[in-house]
Design an enzyme around this catalytic site. Structure first.
Site, PDB file in Angstrom:
ATOM      1  N   ALA A 101       0.846  -1.193   0.000  1.00 46.11           N
ATOM      2  CA  ALA A 101       0.000   0.000   0.000  1.00 46.11           C
ATOM      3  C   ALA A 101       0.882   1.243   0.000  1.00 46.11           C
ATOM      4  O   ALA A 101       2.020   1.215   0.455  1.00 46.11           O
ATOM      5  CB  ALA A 101      -0.899  -0.006   1.230  1.00 46.11           C
ATOM      6  N   CYS A 102       0.326   2.341  -0.499  1.00 53.53           N
ATOM      7  CA  CYS A 102       1.015   3.620  -0.530  1.00 53.53           C
ATOM      8  C   CYS A 102       1.393   4.032   0.908  1.00 53.53           C
ATOM      9  O   CYS A 102       0.566   3.870   1.793  1.00 53.53           O
ATOM     10  CB  CYS A 102       0.066   4.645  -1.140  1.00 53.53           C
ATOM     11  SG  CYS A 102       0.773   6.250  -1.371  1.00 53.53           S
ATOM     12  N   PRO A 103       2.576   4.561   1.215  1.00 48.73           N
ATOM     13  CA  PRO A 103       3.643   4.926   0.296  1.00 48.73           C
ATOM     14  C   PRO A 103       4.701   3.836   0.162  1.00 48.73           C
ATOM     15  O   PRO A 103       5.828   4.145  -0.207  1.00 48.73           O
ATOM     16  CB  PRO A 103       4.238   6.163   0.963  1.00 48.73           C
ATOM     17  CG  PRO A 103       4.154   5.844   2.434  1.00 48.73           C
ATOM     18  CD  PRO A 103       2.889   5.025   2.591  1.00 48.73           C
ATOM     19  N   GLY A 104       4.355   2.584   0.438  1.00 50.56           N
ATOM     20  CA  GLY A 104       5.330   1.497   0.394  1.00 50.56           C
ATOM     21  C   GLY A 104       6.129   1.416  -0.902  1.00 50.56           C
ATOM     22  O   GLY A 104       7.364   1.357  -0.865  1.00 50.56           O
TER      23      GLY A 104
ATOM     24  N   ASP B 143       3.101   9.627  -7.245  1.00 50.05           N
ATOM     25  CA  ASP B 143       4.218   9.669  -6.285  1.00 50.05           C
ATOM     26  C   ASP B 143       5.578   9.558  -6.971  1.00 50.05           C
ATOM     27  O   ASP B 143       6.504  10.302  -6.674  1.00 50.05           O
ATOM     28  CB  ASP B 143       4.155   8.463  -5.318  1.00 50.05           C
ATOM     29  CG  ASP B 143       3.055   8.589  -4.302  1.00 50.05           C
ATOM     30  OD1 ASP B 143       2.340   9.608  -4.335  1.00 50.05           O
ATOM     31  OD2 ASP B 143       2.906   7.668  -3.469  1.00 50.05           O
TER      32      ASP B 143
END
Lengths: 381, 78
Positions: B16-19, B49
């Site tokens: 999941a963001c910001p992964g 991103d």
């Protein structure tokens, strides 16, 4: 034949699970059908959230330590030792110092996070942290003497333990210096690796205006690349250089090497099914808390809820029934917004967080929870 | 299909963001100047991103490849 459940790691997840199983499997434990072993490399259990308060002189590290043998049910076999190898094919663990190996039928990995400041040159020498007991006391000694200059809080990497804690630190520092009449002499700058002030966009949207209101400077897209402790500067990969008089960092985090060596996942985190918490690369292996790569925050509440799920699944498996309990991503956090106010968030995989308006009541709720945490560790709350 | 040969591939599918962005930043941190890192991500957020960060950091986003259920980003370290 006795079924052996082995839990590695005596933090929140491992301890809550051990006590959960002692209660849930009481008849089987009494009959000798099941053994539950909890292995930890330290005789103490540590409640890390206490460290946030140490630099401000409000708590002592000892407030967050209790002997594991006082917390863990006597039906659980507690072993203080360091696991050095996991062999998931032979279902065997090996230990430091040539101790005899141990076989398991069900393994749960709750080995948590480790700090890796050496990944950034100069960070260990120039930066302070409150993510370790020694770091929190060293920072306390600096902060209590700090009366003017540039205070920089830099989040060096994610994921890290307690994603709210960097926000809490700058909110508390802002309020603490105001109360002492020093705020005009202290500049506070907060840096974050991505383009907003928190990984979760909803929390970032909530926090950013509070930071603006309180004159907390923000540098986003700031990934610390090096620290020069002589010049007192921190430089980012993006080319920004910040001067500091006191640098507080959230150091890079990793898991433990033996997980990667066992082929269970990269960087010390176990690849799991995010609902069942079962390891993807091996049979009869679970991971929980920081160790489980689920994408949810590395937070005590997560470990607590996940321990309940793994406890129910293991009890079903031991009894030969299908395991149906699943984790829905539930996370719950109190977020300090000053020395006497706090917010609260609750969310899961499907529902985003919606931070509550900060209040004194929520601050006292957080402190009350910190006191009652020991009931959580015992599996009572 | 691009014919760019990456020096390293980071598979952040499922994160999941910001992964995914943090995984890319970690790989770029350890890369040499001129190396190309390929990031695989199925997070929608990566589409904004990754270009924003690449520009901010002075690295070059060479290509974005749309695949069946994810995107591949090719970033060259400055």
């Amino acid at each position: 034949m006795t079924e052996r459940v082995v839990i590695v790691g005596g933090g929140t997840g491992g301890t809550v699970l051990a006590n959960d199983l002692a209660d849930r499997l009481e008849p089987e434990l009494d009959a000798g059908d099941v053994e539950v072993t909890l292995i930890n490399d330290d005789p103490d259990h540590v409640y890390k959230p206490v460290w946030l308060y140490v630099p401000f002189g409000q708590r002592e590290p000892a407030d967050g330590r209790r002997a594991l043998d006082e917390l863990v049910d006597e039906a659980v076999d507690l072993r203080i030792d360091r696991v050095t190898e996991i062999d998931t094919d032979a279902r065997r663990l090996r230990f430091d110092g040539g101790e005899p190996s141990m076989e398991y039928d069900h393994l749960v990995l709750a080995t948590g996070s480790t700090l890796e400041p050496d990944r950034v040159p100069g960070l260990a020498e120039g930066g302070h942290d409150y993510y370790s007991e020694s770091g929190a006391t060293a920072l306390r000694d600096e902060l209590l003497e700090f009366t003017e200059g540039e205070l920089v809080l830099s989040v060096v990497g994610t994921p890290h333990m307690c994603p709210a804690a960097p926000l809490e630190f700058v909110f508390m520092a802002d309020d603490w210096f105001r109360e002492r009449g020093l705020r005009e002499d202290v500049d506070i700058t907060y840096t974050y690796p991505i383009q907003r002030v928190h990984g979760n966009p909803h929390i970032a949207e909530w926090a950013r205006p509070i930071m603006e209101e309180r004159d907390i400077e923000v540098e986003t897209f700031f990934n610390a690349e090096s620290v020069d402790s002589d010049a007192e500067t921190v430089t980012s990969m993006e080319g920004t250089e910040l001067d500091y008089d006191l640098l507080v960092t959230i150091p890079p985090h990793g898991g433990v090497d033996l997980i990667e060596a066992a082929g269970l996942g990269d960087d010390g985190w176990v690849d799991v099914d995010k609902h069942t918490l079962e390891a993807e690369a091996a049979e009869d292996v679970y991971a929980l808390g920081d160790t489980a790569d689920t994408g949810v925050p590395n937070a005590g509440s997560v470990a607590h809820y996940q321990a309940g799920v793994v406890g129910r699944r293991l009890a079903s498996e031991v009894r030969g029934r299908p395991a149906t309990a699943t984790y829905d991503g539930k996370t719950l956090c109190f977020v300090e917004t000053g020395m006497d106010s706090a917010s609260f968030v609750e969310f899961d995989y499907e529902t985003p967080p919606s931070p509550a308006p900060p209040s004194e009541k929520l601050h006292w709720s957080k402190l009350a929870y910190n006191e009652s945490y020991w009931l959580t560790a015992r599996g009572l709350l | 299909m691009t014919d760019i040969e990456p020096d390293e591939t980071v598979d952040a599918r499922g994160a999941a963001c910001p992964g995914p962005l943090m995984d890319l930043i970690g790989a770029i941190r350890g890369a040499e100047s001129g190396d190309v890192v390929r990031l695989l991500s199925d997070s929608e957020g990566s589409l904004t991103d990754v270009p924003e960060w690449a520009e901010e950091a002075g690295n070059e986003l060479l290509a974005v490849e749309e695949l069946d259920d994810h995107n591949a980003f090719y970033v060259e370290k400055a």
